[in-house]
Design a protein around this motif. Structure first.
Motif, PDB file in Angstrom:
ATOM      1  N   ALA A   1       0.802  -1.281  -0.085  1.00  0.00           N
ATOM      2  CA  ALA A   1       0.048  -0.063  -0.148  1.00  0.00           C
ATOM      3  C   ALA A   1       0.942   1.351   0.021  1.00  0.00           C
ATOM      4  N   SER A   2       2.292   1.055   0.259  1.00  0.00           N
ATOM      5  CA  SER A   2       3.049   2.279   0.356  1.00  0.00           C
ATOM      6  C   SER A   2       3.462   2.881  -1.153  1.00  0.00           C
ATOM      7  N   PRO A   3       3.354   4.157  -1.325  1.00  0.00           N
ATOM      8  CA  PRO A   3       3.769   4.655  -2.707  1.00  0.00           C
ATOM      9  C   PRO A   3       5.057   4.290  -3.237  1.00  0.00           C
ATOM     10  N   LEU A   4       6.066   3.584  -2.335  1.00  0.00           N
ATOM     11  CA  LEU A   4       7.188   2.971  -2.689  1.00  0.00           C
ATOM     12  C   LEU A   4       6.991   1.670  -3.508  1.00  0.00           C
ATOM     13  N   PHE A   5       6.063   0.829  -2.817  1.00  0.00           N
ATOM     14  CA  PHE A   5       6.000  -0.512  -3.218  1.00  0.00           C
ATOM     15  C   PHE A   5       4.708  -0.981  -3.985  1.00  0.00           C
ATOM     16  N   SER A   6       3.598   0.050  -4.029  1.00  0.00           N
ATOM     17  CA  SER A   6       2.384  -0.251  -4.655  1.00  0.00           C
ATOM     18  C   SER A   6       2.329  -0.631  -6.224  1.00  0.00           C
ATOM     19  N   ASP A   7       3.377  -0.394  -6.902  1.00  0.00           N
ATOM     20  CA  ASP A   7       3.542  -0.451  -8.422  1.00  0.00           C
ATOM     21  C   ASP A   7       4.172  -1.940  -8.465  1.00  0.00           C
ATOM     22  N   LEU A   8       3.697  -2.917  -9.193  1.00  0.00           N
ATOM     23  CA  LEU A   8       4.150  -4.285  -9.317  1.00  0.00           C
ATOM     24  C   LEU A   8       5.581  -4.281 -10.162  1.00  0.00           C
ATOM     25  N   ARG A   9       5.807  -3.191 -10.836  1.00  0.00           N
ATOM     26  CA  ARG A   9       7.052  -3.159 -11.693  1.00  0.00           C
ATOM     27  C   ARG A   9       8.130  -2.864 -10.647  1.00  0.00           C
ATOM     28  N   VAL A  10       7.903  -2.087  -9.678  1.00  0.00           N
ATOM     29  CA  VAL A  10       8.910  -2.054  -8.523  1.00  0.00           C
ATOM     30  C   VAL A  10       9.197  -3.077  -7.688  1.00  0.00           C
ATOM     31  N   ARG A  11       8.122  -4.006  -7.458  1.00  0.00           N
ATOM     32  CA  ARG A  11       8.348  -5.115  -6.579  1.00  0.00           C
ATOM     33  C   ARG A  11       9.483  -6.074  -7.657  1.00  0.00           C
ATOM     34  N   LYS A  12       9.000  -6.274  -8.622  1.00  0.00           N
ATOM     35  CA  LYS A  12       9.690  -6.837  -9.643  1.00  0.00           C
ATOM     36  C   LYS A  12      11.271  -6.581  -9.670  1.00  0.00           C
TER      37      LYS A  12
END
Length: 439
Positions: A195-206
């Motif tokens: 839910a954080s703006p740092l990790f909400s985007d799947l591309r960032v997690r990947k």
């Protein structure tokens, strides 16, 4: 083990467990169906895995315990085998229903309980099984890995668990002990606040996953390249493990994904998005598992290579569920055992359900995964179960609510005075009642 046998009705809604006859609690009171049913009702009322089972009632009838469900739930026996569903004597509970003493039925009774550091037990002569060879034992919690190794070397500990990789090579040369390394279904992973703006985007997690040098961590810190985790579930869980999966390190692709998600390097190399937010995060970890801190330090350096600034915060394991519940947690490095309920389904329901879980998803859910888990709970035919499990694991692998880092093996030092020592890969029992004395 307290049930002589059990059965389930054709509609899957009524389970019957016949209580083994002639069994006594450690206070010498008899184990009756009513005592067992009452204990299970207490467990269900607590925050235990059993509370997640769709139970309508737990009653005693004749020599049986009857569990009525509101809908079919095939994994029920696995939930009953979880330690939180332990059958305790009526005298173990206070007037408020809380456990005030550990009075069970097993081969050893509690002599002294001094949490969190010591538990002393003595052989229970009234146990219904074969008489154990070991009469008394003390379980000691020793937080420092080097101290545990020294106790094994000096003979001050007969059985030493959770040895650090760096001490294993030294102990292999010791004439006092036998060394064993046993794969266990426990995974070291990064829990992310999706839910954080740092990790909400799947591309960032990947991108974060692609930045991890799993092979390097496994070889250098854990001394076993085979435990590099390209997915959540290790090969020892074949129904859930995908042999074709691969998650090698790819910094170039990681940087591409971050750029696609709107992150650009700042003047010092740390990423900044279009709103001026710097990619700065804190990873909470703890030293109960001593290898977590060096792994966190390695991740800190590896993430820095893609412009992510990660600070490591060392605290207690309780900091993670607390941070999950109040929403302050950003990232955590932990080790999660997926068979404390001896069916991984039990942990998945806790960790990745619609509301997430203290040790699993945060700010993430998947209706598709929920549907697959509901179907597994219904008890589909065996040939369908593997497909459902594989699809569930694939969702977690592709969506990355948590990022797997390394699988686990348990390092154990066994004193030469002991014989017939076996290791439980479920990590629920030391099997003390099976141990004998050498010679």
């Amino acid at each position: 083990m307290l049930a002589a046998h059990w059965s389930v009705s054709p509609d899957g809604l009524l389970w019957r467990f016949e209580i083994r006859s002639g069994v006594h609690f450690h206070d010498d009171s008899p184990v009756t169906p009513e005592a067992a049913a009452s204990s299970l009702r207490h467990a269900r009322a607590a925050a235990s895995p059993l509370s997640r089972v769709p139970i309508m009632s737990i009653d005693a009838e004749g020599e049986e315990v009857l569990v009525r469900l509101s809908r079919p739930f095939a994994p029920l026996p696995a939930f009953l085998a979880n330690y939180a569903s332990m059958i305790l004597a009526p005298s173990a509970y206070g007037a408020d229903g809380r456990v005030r003493a550990v009075i069970g039925t097993g081969p050893y009774r509690v002599d002294r309980f001094a949490p969190p550091l010591q538990l002393d037990v003595a052989r229970f002569e009234g146990w219904w099984g074969p008489r154990p060879a070991v009469g008394r034992a003390s379980y000691l919690v020793v937080g420092q890995g080097e101290a545990r190794a020294s106790m094994a070397e000096s003979g001050r500990a007969d059985l030493t668990m959770a040895l650090q990789p760096v001490t294993v090579a030294r102990l292999r040369r010791s004439p006092r002990v036998e060394l064993r390394m046993v794969p266990v279904p426990r995974t070291r992973l990064l829990k992310l606040n999706a839910a954080s703006p740092l990790f909400s985007d799947l591309r960032v997690r990947k991108a974060l996953s692609l930045a991890v040098d799993r092979e390097g961590i496994a070889a250098a810190l854990l001394r076993n390249p085979a435990v590099a985790a390209d997915q959540l579930f290790p090969p020892t869980m074949p129904e859930w493990h995908d042999e074709t999966a691969a998650a090698g390190r790819d910094l170039a692709r990681a940087r591409e994904l971050l750029a696609e998600a709107g992150w650009r390097p700042g003047h010092d190399g740390i990423l900044i998005n279009g709103k001026g937010l710097r990619f700065r995060t804190t990873c909470v970890t703890f030293i109960t598992w001593p290898e977590l801190l060096p792994i966190a330090t390695a991740l800190q350096a590896q993430f820095r290579e893609i412009g992510v600034e990660m600070t490591v915060s060392i605290g207690n394991s309780s900091d993670i569920p607390l941070g999950h519940r109040d929403g302050t947690l950003e990232m955590a490095l932990l080790a999660r055992n997926y068979v404390l309920v001896p069916d991984p389904f039990g942990t998945l329901v806790q960790d990745f359900g619609p509301e997430g879980g203290d040790w699993g998803a945060m700010g993430w859910s998947s209706p598709d995964l929920d549907g697959l888990l509901r179907r597994l709970a219904e008890g589909p035919p065996h040939d369908e179960q593997r497909d459902l499990r594989q699809r569930s694991a694939r969702i977690l692998r592709e969506e990355l609510p948590v990022i797997p880092i390394a699988w686990s093996e348990l390092g154990i030092a066994i004193g030469r005075d002991l014989a017939n020592v076996t290791v439980d890969p479920f990590e629920t029992s030391f099997r003390l009642h099976e141990i004998t004395w050498a010679g």
